[in-house]
Design an enzyme around this catalytic site. Structure first.
Site, short mmCIF file in Angstrom:
data_model
loop_
_atom_site.label_atom_id
_atom_site.label_comp_id
_atom_site.label_asym_id
_atom_site.label_seq_id
_atom_site.Cartn_x
_atom_site.Cartn_y
_atom_site.Cartn_z
N LYS A 96 -24.94 53.59 -2.95
CA LYS A 96 -23.77 53.14 -3.71
C LYS A 96 -24.17 52.96 -5.18
CE LYS A 96 -21.09 50.07 -1.74
NZ LYS A 96 -20.66 48.85 -0.99
N ARG A 145 -22.97 35.61 -6.37
CA ARG A 145 -21.69 34.92 -6.40
C ARG A 145 -21.85 33.47 -6.85
NH1 ARG A 145 -17.98 37.95 -3.46
NH2 ARG A 145 -18.90 39.53 -2.09
N THR A 178 -12.90 52.49 -4.31
CA THR A 178 -12.44 51.29 -5.01
C THR A 178 -11.06 51.47 -5.65
OG1 THR A 178 -14.76 50.82 -5.57
CG2 THR A 178 -13.08 49.39 -6.51
N ARG A 233 -15.06 53.11 7.91
CA ARG A 233 -16.07 52.26 7.27
C ARG A 233 -16.06 50.89 7.92
NH1 ARG A 233 -14.90 48.87 2.39
NH2 ARG A 233 -16.87 48.11 1.53
#
Length: 476
Positions: A220, A74, A278, A33
């Site tokens: 995702k 963020r 994860t 990845r």
């Protein structure tokens, strides 16, 4: 014995040494990845080139998964980082505040639309849910919050709204630029972050095709909206990733394990590929051995039927990247010893749209009633091998193809093993003997073994598989 579940390793500074990268591939990495969220394109391209070079040296076909950053919302930066938020204090999020002026009382936000997306009473979660804020008022660009659960907060940590509902689009300008780079580098899989609906998948695929890329798409699943649109998203994509970080924050951790099982089951039922990701072995960033809980987590995903399990920081920045892969491989093999229930019976009444789907079902039905050593699929695109692996994976499936792109892509399919094999100039009468020779050379069969072989009458036609043959291996 072949490991059936595939392993994806995230590359980073810990794997930049070519010797380490080679050991990583030898240890069992099936795909790598490339995380576009960190680093510049020159770094990513160098890593891709190194993977291709070393995998060719090893005679391996290792897929490349490019992972788009997406619209991660963020906070901005503090004057002095980190700060500590106290339970009960007021804290303000302000999209118009200077990017480096954050204090214990307020901080900027890198998403101007946040104040339009939230309302009084909403719960906002910072830093993957470690801090919890309750919205008390919205005044223009300022979101005034009450700290419900405090703690340390550093620069540029993520923001989630519990229950989802943030309107940021799935693809940013940076993502569009990275898609062009991904097409140029011929990535095999492209992961789209923060997918909301099928349209996000269609847009990403079209951008990739327009840029000349032929990679397949991974959706995702990390937003509440994606869970609500799950079946439509699976139909639109080629694979799904259970991205448990943001997904757990948005939907709540209590139901995350059940949601993981639901997503994997839905993907397999709809003939699609799944990746579980994860914190799978996060303790191995600094430890040579995983926790028992991490072992159970990986094994649970394997027994759920996931195609691939992914390591992130464990290999990208961890102290023991090779050991993490070795450990992941050991756990996968251990979990696979407990055979999953075949989905063959659940598909008996299924209507098939394509001939190669029907052939795949016939192959697996036959394999259930005979002592079959392996299945050989002569394939252009890998679709027949994919259909087979959705039904049952305890019998090795060898996908024989002349296309390197297909070989790299099917390295993600559970229970499917890529083999380079060019039938272009072969005389039909020598086909079986050449296949036997290749299997014997690879040590994947012995004389007398029973095989099932699938092929199409028209060579070079994608999706043209229309025949199966039962063969017994001979050395002549």
């Amino acid at each position: 014995m072949h490991r059936r579940t595939k392993i994806i390793a995230t590359l980073g500074p810990a794997t930049d040494d070519p010797e380490v990268l080679e050991k990583l591939l030898v240890a069992g990495t099936d795909l790598v990845r490339i995380n576009f969220s960190h680093g510049e394109w020159a770094e990513h391209k160098k890593r891709i080139d190194n993977v291709r070079k070393i995998s060719a040296k090893l005679g391996r076909y290792v897929g490349i998964l490019g992972d788009l950053q997406g619209p991660k919302i963020r906070i901005r930066r503090f004057v002095e980082s980190p700060i500590v938020l106290d339970e009960g204090q007021q804290f303000v999020l302000d999209s118009l505040m200077a990017g480096d002026a954050g204090t214990k009382e307020s901080v900027g936000v890198a998403y101007e639309g946040l104040s339009d997306d939230v309302e009084v009473g909403d719960t906002l979660l910072l830093d993957d849910g470690h801090l919890n804020l309750k919205v008390e008022a919205v005044e223009g660009s300022r979101i005034i919050c009450h700290v419900v659960a405090g703690g340390e907060l550093g620069n540029q940590k993520g923001i989630n709204r519990h229950g989802g509902g943030l309107s940021a689009p799935a693809l940013t300008d940076k993502d569009r630029e990275d898609i062009c780079h991904a097409a140029e580098a011929e990535v095999d899989w492209l992961a789209v972050s923060f997918v909301r609906n099928p349209e996000d998948i269609h847009e990403a695929r079209q951008l990739l095709r327009d840029a000349g890329g032929a990679g397949h798409i991974v959706a995702k699943i990390e937003r509440s909206e994606a869970v609500n649109n799950l079946e439509a998203i699976i139909d639109a994509t080629d694979a799904v990733m259970v991205a448990r970080g943001d997904l757990g924050v948005e939907t709540g951790y209590a139901g995350l394990t059940g949601l993981q099982k639901k997503i994997i089951r839905a993907a397999r039922h709809r003939h699609k590929v799944s990746i579980t990701a994860t914190q799978m072995m996060e303790s191995m960033i600094h430890s040579k051995i995983p926790t028992r809980a991490e072992v159970s987590d990986v094994a649970n995903a394997v027994m759920d039927g996931t195609d691939g399990v992914m390591l992130s920081a464990e290999t990208a920045v961890g102290e023991y990247p090779v050991r993490a892969i070795e450990t992941m491989a050991e756990v996968c093999v251990g979990a696979e010893a407990y055979r999953l229930t075949s989905s063959l019976m659940r598909r008996q009444d299924e209507h098939f749209e394509f001939v190669d789907q029907a052939i795949a079902m016939a192959v697996m039905h036959t394999a259930n009633h005979m002592d079959v050593h392996a299945i050989i699929a002569l394939t252009e695109s890998g679709s027949t091998a994919l259909w087979m692996s959705r039904i049952r994976t305890d019998i090795p499936i060898f996908a024989f193809t002349r296309h390197e792109a297909t070989l790299r892509r099917i390295s993600l399919y559970r229970g499917v093993h890529p083999v380079l094999f060019d039938v272009t100039d072969l005389h039909p009468e020598s086909l079986y003997s050449e296949i036997f020779t290749r299997l014997l050379e690879l040590g994947e069969a012995e004389e007398g073994d029973l095989l099932i072989f699938t092929k199409g009458d028209m060579r070079g036609v994608t999706g043209g598989t229309n025949a199966m043959t039962i063969l017994r291996v001979t050395s002549q």
